[in-house]
Design a protein around this motif. Structure first.
Motif, mmCIF file in Angstrom:
data_model
loop_
_atom_site.group_PDB
_atom_site.id
_atom_site.type_symbol
_atom_site.label_atom_id
_atom_site.label_comp_id
_atom_site.label_asym_id
_atom_site.label_seq_id
_atom_site.Cartn_x
_atom_site.Cartn_y
_atom_site.Cartn_z
ATOM 1 N N THR A 42 -10.262 -3.032 -1.344
ATOM 2 C CA THR A 42 -8.870 -3.218 -1.029
ATOM 3 C C THR A 42 -8.316 -1.829 -1.160
ATOM 4 O OG1 THR A 42 -8.677 -5.554 -1.339
ATOM 5 C CG2 THR A 42 -6.874 -4.349 -0.818
ATOM 6 N N ASP A 68 -6.099 -0.919 -3.237
ATOM 7 C CA ASP A 68 -4.568 -1.061 -3.435
ATOM 8 C C ASP A 68 -3.998 -0.870 -4.828
ATOM 9 O OD1 ASP A 68 -2.108 -1.715 -2.128
ATOM 10 O OD2 ASP A 68 -2.261 -3.744 -2.912
ATOM 11 N N ASP A 117 -8.797 -4.578 5.184
ATOM 12 C CA ASP A 117 -7.308 -4.850 5.459
ATOM 13 C C ASP A 117 -6.767 -5.672 4.926
ATOM 14 O OD1 ASP A 117 -5.047 -4.845 6.901
ATOM 15 O OD2 ASP A 117 -5.558 -6.315 8.670
ATOM 16 N N SER A 118 -7.525 -6.894 4.379
ATOM 17 C CA SER A 118 -7.298 -7.820 3.481
ATOM 18 C C SER A 118 -5.814 -8.407 3.473
ATOM 19 C CB SER A 118 -7.452 -7.524 2.050
ATOM 20 O OG SER A 118 -9.036 -7.285 2.099
ATOM 21 N N PRO A 119 -5.179 -8.842 4.400
ATOM 22 C CA PRO A 119 -3.581 -9.337 4.490
ATOM 23 C C PRO A 119 -3.526 -10.602 3.338
ATOM 24 C CG PRO A 119 -4.783 -9.858 6.515
ATOM 25 C CD PRO A 119 -5.888 -8.917 5.881
ATOM 26 N N GLU A 120 -4.719 -11.265 3.373
ATOM 27 C CA GLU A 120 -4.554 -12.452 2.427
ATOM 28 C C GLU A 120 -4.078 -12.191 0.902
ATOM 29 O OE1 GLU A 120 -8.627 -11.140 2.581
ATOM 30 O OE2 GLU A 120 -7.294 -11.563 4.257
ATOM 31 N N ASN A 178 -2.007 -9.818 -0.039
ATOM 32 C CA ASN A 178 -0.818 -9.339 0.062
ATOM 33 C C ASN A 178 -0.829 -7.828 -0.522
ATOM 34 O OD1 ASN A 178 0.600 -11.243 1.471
ATOM 35 N ND2 ASN A 178 0.787 -12.601 -0.702
ATOM 36 N N ASP A 200 0.331 -0.770 2.835
ATOM 37 C CA ASP A 200 -0.393 -1.249 4.323
ATOM 38 C C ASP A 200 -1.734 -0.482 4.332
ATOM 39 O OD1 ASP A 200 0.296 1.223 5.678
ATOM 40 O OD2 ASP A 200 1.984 0.377 6.243
ATOM 41 N N SER A 258 -11.510 -4.624 9.024
ATOM 42 C CA SER A 258 -11.173 -6.078 8.877
ATOM 43 C C SER A 258 -12.333 -6.733 9.399
ATOM 44 C CB SER A 258 -9.850 -6.507 9.797
ATOM 45 O OG SER A 258 -10.142 -6.273 10.942
#
Length: 162
Positions: free
Chosen positions: A10, A12, A38-41, A43, A47, A71
């Motif tokens: 990620t 991030d 991308d890993s939107p799960e 959070n 971005d 993704s």
């Protein structure tokens, strides 16, 4: 033989520990792809586009390194890049069980793709993106753990106006 390694995560944010692994991997492979999930799960704080931008800045001086977002299934991304190696970092024994499970599943999905584990340099064994974000959230100094551009991005995002 295609000598490409994919280092997924990620990122991030991207840390000095991540950079350490990229530098060392670039010495072993002809091409290294830092695959920003991308890993939107999860959070993420930043971005996908911003995480890619930060990684490009942090890794710009390392030859044969590409930064790409993705993704979906990692194994599909690795195949699409014609790579045969997935790089994973292990900071501590506690990382091993989860990473072993991922490696086993990826091998089951495609037995032609191997997972290689690297440990970070000793000075980064305790550094994680989660800890960096937590420290930065409370105005702690993370400058020893991240590139200056990442440090500034964390300040701007977590403590605007300070």
């Amino acid at each position: 033989m295609n000598n490409t390694a994919v280092y997924p995560g990620t990122f991030d944010p991207i840390t000095s520990g991540h950079r350490d692994l990229v530098v060392r991997t670039a010495a072993m492979f002809d091409r290294v792809i830092l695959a920003v999930a991308d890993s939107p799960e999860k959070n993420p704080l930043f971005d996908l586009a911003h995480r890619i931008e930060l990684a490009q800045e942090v890794l710009q001086d390392i030859e044969h390194v590409e930064i790409m977002g993705f993704s979906g299934l990692l194994i599909d991304f690795v195949r699409d890049q014609n790579a045969r190696v997935i790089l994973r970092g292990l900071r501590a024994v506690s990382d091993f069980e989860y990473e072993f499970q991922l490696a086993s599943m990826n091998r089951r999905l495609d037995s032609n793709i191997e997972t290689v584990f690297l440990t970070p340099s000793e000075r980064y064994t305790f550094v994680s993106a989660s800890l960096v974000k937590e420290i930065a959230r409370y105005n702690g100094d993370v400058s020893d753990f991240v590139h200056p551009v990442v440090n500034q991005a964390l300040k701007d995002k977590l403590n605007p106006g300070r």
